[in-house]
Design a protein around this motif. Structure first.
Motif, mmCIF file in Angstrom:
data_model
loop_
_atom_site.group_PDB
_atom_site.id
_atom_site.type_symbol
_atom_site.label_atom_id
_atom_site.label_comp_id
_atom_site.label_asym_id
_atom_site.label_seq_id
_atom_site.Cartn_x
_atom_site.Cartn_y
_atom_site.Cartn_z
ATOM 1 N N CYS A 429 0.828 -1.216 0.000
ATOM 2 C CA CYS A 429 0.000 0.000 0.000
ATOM 3 C C CYS A 429 0.856 1.257 0.000
ATOM 4 C CB CYS A 429 -0.928 0.010 1.213
ATOM 5 S SG CYS A 429 -2.204 -1.241 1.119
ATOM 6 N N SER A 430 2.003 1.179 0.676
ATOM 7 C CA SER A 430 2.829 2.386 0.785
ATOM 8 C C SER A 430 3.434 2.769 -0.575
ATOM 9 C CB SER A 430 3.919 2.198 1.834
ATOM 10 O OG SER A 430 4.944 1.388 1.313
ATOM 11 N N ILE A 431 3.575 1.803 -1.458
ATOM 12 C CA ILE A 431 4.079 2.134 -2.802
ATOM 13 C C ILE A 431 3.114 3.097 -3.491
ATOM 14 C CG2 ILE A 431 4.615 1.191 -5.093
ATOM 15 C CD1 ILE A 431 5.338 -1.433 -3.651
ATOM 16 N N PHE A 432 1.840 2.783 -3.352
ATOM 17 C CA PHE A 432 0.839 3.642 -3.996
ATOM 18 C C PHE A 432 0.822 5.025 -3.354
ATOM 19 C CE2 PHE A 432 -0.519 -0.661 -4.885
ATOM 20 C CZ PHE A 432 -0.651 -0.587 -6.261
ATOM 21 N N ARG A 433 1.023 5.041 -2.040
ATOM 22 C CA ARG A 433 1.035 6.338 -1.362
ATOM 23 C C ARG A 433 2.227 7.170 -1.794
ATOM 24 N NH1 ARG A 433 -0.688 3.927 3.143
ATOM 25 N NH2 ARG A 433 1.413 3.629 3.939
ATOM 26 N N ARG A 434 3.399 6.508 -1.779
ATOM 27 C CA ARG A 434 4.618 7.247 -2.121
ATOM 28 C C ARG A 434 4.580 7.760 -3.553
ATOM 29 N NH1 ARG A 434 8.942 3.929 -2.166
ATOM 30 N NH2 ARG A 434 7.818 2.188 -1.253
ATOM 31 N N GLY A 435 4.033 6.949 -4.455
ATOM 32 C CA GLY A 435 4.009 7.336 -5.862
ATOM 33 C C GLY A 435 2.787 8.167 -6.214
ATOM 34 N N ASP A 436 1.951 8.401 -5.189
ATOM 35 C CA ASP A 436 0.737 9.171 -5.434
ATOM 36 C C ASP A 436 -0.077 8.559 -6.579
ATOM 37 O OD1 ASP A 436 -0.814 11.089 -4.449
ATOM 38 O OD2 ASP A 436 0.336 12.798 -5.215
ATOM 39 N N VAL A 437 -0.134 7.244 -6.573
ATOM 40 C CA VAL A 437 -0.820 6.531 -7.648
ATOM 41 C C VAL A 437 -2.255 6.296 -7.202
ATOM 42 C CG1 VAL A 437 -0.834 4.425 -9.039
ATOM 43 C CG2 VAL A 437 1.319 5.310 -8.134
ATOM 44 N N ASP A 438 -3.216 6.719 -7.962
ATOM 45 C CA ASP A 438 -4.578 6.401 -7.530
ATOM 46 C C ASP A 438 -5.305 5.457 -8.483
ATOM 47 O OD1 ASP A 438 -4.731 8.373 -9.326
ATOM 48 O OD2 ASP A 438 -5.637 9.870 -7.988
ATOM 49 N N ALA A 439 -4.763 5.249 -9.661
ATOM 50 C CA ALA A 439 -5.422 4.288 -10.555
ATOM 51 C C ALA A 439 -4.359 3.394 -11.189
ATOM 52 C CB ALA A 439 -6.192 5.026 -11.636
ATOM 53 N N VAL A 440 -4.664 2.132 -11.276
ATOM 54 C CA VAL A 440 -3.727 1.236 -11.961
ATOM 55 C C VAL A 440 -4.426 0.624 -13.163
ATOM 56 C CG1 VAL A 440 -2.186 0.634 -10.080
ATOM 57 C CG2 VAL A 440 -4.314 -0.618 -10.370
ATOM 58 N N GLY A 441 -3.652 0.343 -14.173
ATOM 59 C CA GLY A 441 -4.200 -0.275 -15.383
ATOM 60 C C GLY A 441 -4.261 -1.778 -15.218
ATOM 61 N N ASN A 442 -4.512 -2.405 -16.317
ATOM 62 C CA ASN A 442 -4.711 -3.839 -16.301
ATOM 63 C C ASN A 442 -3.816 -4.515 -17.333
ATOM 64 O OD1 ASN A 442 -5.923 -5.888 -15.085
ATOM 65 N ND2 ASN A 442 -7.965 -5.598 -15.957
ATOM 66 N N ASP A 443 -2.738 -3.845 -17.683
ATOM 67 C CA ASP A 443 -1.823 -4.420 -18.685
ATOM 68 C C ASP A 443 -0.600 -4.975 -17.993
ATOM 69 O OD1 ASP A 443 -3.321 -3.953 -20.954
ATOM 70 O OD2 ASP A 443 -2.689 -1.843 -21.003
ATOM 71 N N PHE A 444 -0.477 -6.283 -18.101
ATOM 72 C CA PHE A 444 0.647 -6.942 -17.452
ATOM 73 C C PHE A 444 1.656 -7.364 -18.508
ATOM 74 C CE2 PHE A 444 -2.894 -7.421 -14.610
ATOM 75 C CZ PHE A 444 -2.354 -7.345 -13.324
ATOM 76 N N SER A 445 2.920 -7.211 -18.154
ATOM 77 C CA SER A 445 3.950 -7.762 -19.020
ATOM 78 C C SER A 445 4.987 -8.365 -18.081
ATOM 79 C CB SER A 445 4.507 -6.638 -19.883
ATOM 80 O OG SER A 445 5.880 -6.771 -20.002
ATOM 81 N N ILE A 446 5.050 -9.694 -18.137
ATOM 82 C CA ILE A 446 5.818 -10.425 -17.131
ATOM 83 C C ILE A 446 7.103 -10.945 -17.763
ATOM 84 C CG2 ILE A 446 5.745 -12.413 -15.558
ATOM 85 C CD1 ILE A 446 3.788 -10.113 -14.884
ATOM 86 N N THR A 447 8.220 -10.331 -17.439
ATOM 87 C CA THR A 447 9.473 -10.760 -18.052
ATOM 88 C C THR A 447 10.524 -11.178 -17.024
ATOM 89 O OG1 THR A 447 10.069 -8.438 -18.178
ATOM 90 C CG2 THR A 447 9.193 -9.439 -20.183
ATOM 91 N N HIS A 448 10.652 -10.424 -15.959
ATOM 92 C CA HIS A 448 11.661 -10.728 -14.927
ATOM 93 C C HIS A 448 11.242 -11.974 -14.139
ATOM 94 C CE1 HIS A 448 14.173 -10.233 -11.379
ATOM 95 N NE2 HIS A 448 14.869 -9.330 -12.045
ATOM 96 N N PRO A 449 12.231 -12.841 -13.802
ATOM 97 C CA PRO A 449 11.892 -14.064 -13.049
ATOM 98 C C PRO A 449 11.145 -13.768 -11.729
ATOM 99 C CG PRO A 449 14.199 -14.119 -13.707
ATOM 100 C CD PRO A 449 13.661 -12.800 -14.170
ATOM 101 N N ALA A 450 11.484 -12.670 -11.088
ATOM 102 C CA ALA A 450 10.801 -12.345 -9.815
ATOM 103 C C ALA A 450 9.361 -11.909 -10.071
ATOM 104 C CB ALA A 450 11.566 -11.259 -9.068
ATOM 105 N N GLU A 451 9.117 -11.277 -11.193
ATOM 106 C CA GLU A 451 7.734 -10.935 -11.563
ATOM 107 C C GLU A 451 6.951 -12.212 -11.826
ATOM 108 O OE1 GLU A 451 8.110 -6.799 -14.152
ATOM 109 O OE2 GLU A 451 8.530 -8.697 -15.124
ATOM 110 N N ARG A 452 7.621 -13.096 -12.515
ATOM 111 C CA ARG A 452 6.987 -14.349 -12.875
ATOM 112 C C ARG A 452 6.629 -15.165 -11.633
ATOM 113 N NH1 ARG A 452 7.109 -16.713 -17.772
ATOM 114 N NH2 ARG A 452 6.338 -18.840 -17.651
ATOM 115 N N ALA A 453 7.560 -15.225 -10.700
ATOM 116 C CA ALA A 453 7.320 -16.004 -9.480
ATOM 117 C C ALA A 453 6.127 -15.430 -8.711
ATOM 118 C CB ALA A 453 8.578 -16.002 -8.608
ATOM 119 N N LEU A 454 6.062 -14.110 -8.627
ATOM 120 C CA LEU A 454 4.946 -13.467 -7.935
ATOM 121 C C LEU A 454 3.638 -13.725 -8.689
ATOM 122 C CD1 LEU A 454 3.699 -11.613 -5.803
ATOM 123 C CD2 LEU A 454 4.460 -9.632 -7.150
#
Ligand code: ARG
Length: 534
Positions: A429-454
């Protein structure tokens, strides 16, 4: 949308069927070397050939970027980036995160089941916490759940308790044990009181109005105490969920008459007993003195739950030591035709809570530990998250095994603990606060092994919830959420989110958002809070 593992399993099962002409479990599981591995062909003399034929026959192109056969017939599957992105987008677009609803059933969950006029102990804590999480999972899957709190509110003890109260002793909902202990002391020390208590039992059973009024006060004061504990625990048991043993009193003669008419009872030493195949010893349905006990009440409860509540699944969240009792009750109810084959009855057994010495948890003075003392200490040590930490410790240990109670371990900020999971959620949650992000999209692009594992962990959530609805192994859910939190922290270490260039940043933020929602949904199913900052 179906869980990815399930889609792969179904397609592989179809291919196995085509290749071998019979039904073969593809034995699909997550793998350390690729995303999934299917071992269904292993162990056959022609394992490798069968695996190769299955790979050729299975339609996996839309899901996998790589499918290969290894060793004696392992099928190794790697999901394509496209398939991963599509599945993640579908989960993110779904308010249920991909968890499907099932064919709804009416499920009775018998849990908590403390005893009136007594303090709850840690065994009741386990039943309460596990039962409540089970209720949440089942309701989330779309079942109609009826909570039944089988309060111990009847029996010869109440003669003594009523007599004690009739003599002027007051019951304090803040200290239940004092009243009980004082009554007990009198009972042991005073033969005259003992005799009066015995006569009270008779008057209680006969429905003498004054005696019943005293008894009712004891029960309602106990309920005030119990409801305060439920409130502190944040569990969903309400006053209307109490379905104490006394509720079945009027049905007990009928239980015995029916069993006698069906030839299922035999007299033994003056008692009426059922001798059931496969069990050691009898189930005593009516005692020698003509009184009814725990078993008769449970038999009446089965009938009520099936006939009146119309349940098709009965769950008993009760300690493992009561296995034999419950199995006998189920067996006798089946024999009597009260539990048709269309109704499942399951003992959701759990192990004991042990102290550091490996024995049943006791206080320093050797008495059974009071639940309220544990809750006080958890709160004193960790504030608002203390009780959740205690609940998590209870839910995360393998249900049927004993577990060792250890405040230091359960409150630690690292390891498989409640606080770790809640902090992980706060961190996302703090990532969104720090980045002042209030909306996220729905486009995923999974390339890094750590992204993939998650991503793989996040996609596993629906399957886990659906399985837990069957097994009621809440520890499978805690384990999964822990794995999500661990893979999130590896991802966050290796993959910068806010500083990343677009479109990577948007995809990573979408992964973070899905992680937060998954943790929140999971914590909610466990009956735990998911604070956004701490
Ligand atoms: N009151 C019982 C005890 O403290 C538990 C009740 C469990 N439920 C049941 N239907 N037998 O051991």
């Amino acid at each position: 949308m179906a869980d990815i593992g399930k889609v792969l399993r179904d397609r592989l099962a179809a291919a196995f069927e085509t290749v071998t002409g019979s039904t073969v479990d593809p034995a699909l599981r997550r793998s350390r070397f690729c995303d999934f591995q299917a071992d269904g062909a292993v162990g056959r003399p022609d394992g490798r050939a069968v695996a190769a034929a299955v790979v050729a026959a299975a339609e996996l192109d839309d899901l996998c970027s790589d499918v290969s056969v290894a060793g004696p017939g392992f099928v190794n599957l790697t999901l394509s980036e496209r398939a991963l992105a599509d599945r993640l987008a579908a989960a993110a677009a779904d308010p249920r995160l991909g968890v499907s609803t099932v064919e709804p059933e009416t499920v009775v969950v018998d849990y908590s089941g403390p005893n009136a006029a007594k303090e709850m102990h840690v065994g009741h804590l386990r039943s309460t916490v596990i039962g409540d999480a089970a209720v949440r999972v089942l309701e989330h899957l779309g079942h109609t759940v009826i909570r039944q709190n089988h309060l111990g509110d009847w029996g010869t003890n109440f003669g003594m308790l009523v007599e004690h109260r009739a003599g002027g002793a007051e019951l304090d909902p803040a200290d239940m044990s004092a009243f009980y202990a004082a009554a007990r002391r009198r009972f042991e020390a005073d033969p005259d009181f003992r005799e009066r208590s015995r006569r009270r039992v008779v008057r209680l059973q006969a429905g003498d109005p004054d005696t019943i009024a005293q008894w009712r006060t004891i029960i309602s004061t106990s309920q005030v105490y119990l409801l305060s504990v439920y409130d502190r625990l944040g569990v969903r048991l309400r006053e209307g969920d109490f379905a104490g043993e006394s509720r079945y009193n009027a049905a007990l003669d009928g239980v015995v008459d029916d069993l006698l008419a069906k030839g299922l009872l035999r007299e033994s030493d003056g008692a009426l007993c059922a001798f059931l195949d496969g069990f050691n010893g009898p189930l005593i349905v009516r005692k020698r003195d003509g009184g009814y006990g725990y078993a008769a009440t449970d038999l009446a409860a089965v009938r009520y739950r099936v006939d009146v509540l119309k349940a098709t699944r009965l769950l008993y969240v009760v300690g493992a030591p009561q296995r034999q009792h419950l199995e006998m009750v189920f067996a006798l109810a089946r024999a009597a035709g009260w539990l048709p084959t269309t109704v499942r009855a399951e003992h959701i057994a759990f192990g004991s809570v042990l102290g550091a010495d490996g024995k049943m948890l006791r206080s320093r003075l050797g008495a059974a530990i009071k639940l309220t003392e544990l809750l006080d200490e958890a709160q004193a040590r960790a504030g608002a998250i203390g009780i959740d930490a205690l609940k998590y410790a209870d839910l995360s240990s393998d249900r049927v095994k004993d577990y060792t109670f250890d405040f230091d371990r359960m409150l630690a900020a690292t390891g498989d603990t409640g606080p770790y999971l809640q902090y992980a959620h706060v961190r996302v949650c703090s990532i969104f606060r720090r980045g002042d992000v209030d909306a996220v999209g729905n486009d995923f692009s999974i390339t890094h092994p750590a992204e993939r594992a998650l991503a793989m962990e996040l996609l596993g959530f629906p399957g886990v919830v659906e399985r837990v609805g069957e097994t009621l192994e809440l520890h499978a859910l805690t384990r999964h959420l822990h794995a999500v939190a661990v893979s999130f922290s590896a991802f966050f270490e290796q993959c910068p989110v806010l500083p990343a260039p677009e479109p990577v940043r948007a995809s990573r933020l979408a992964l973070c958002a899905l992680t937060a929602r998954t943790l929140r949904a999971g914590l909610d199913l466990l009956g735990m809070a998911a604070p956004r900052h701490m």
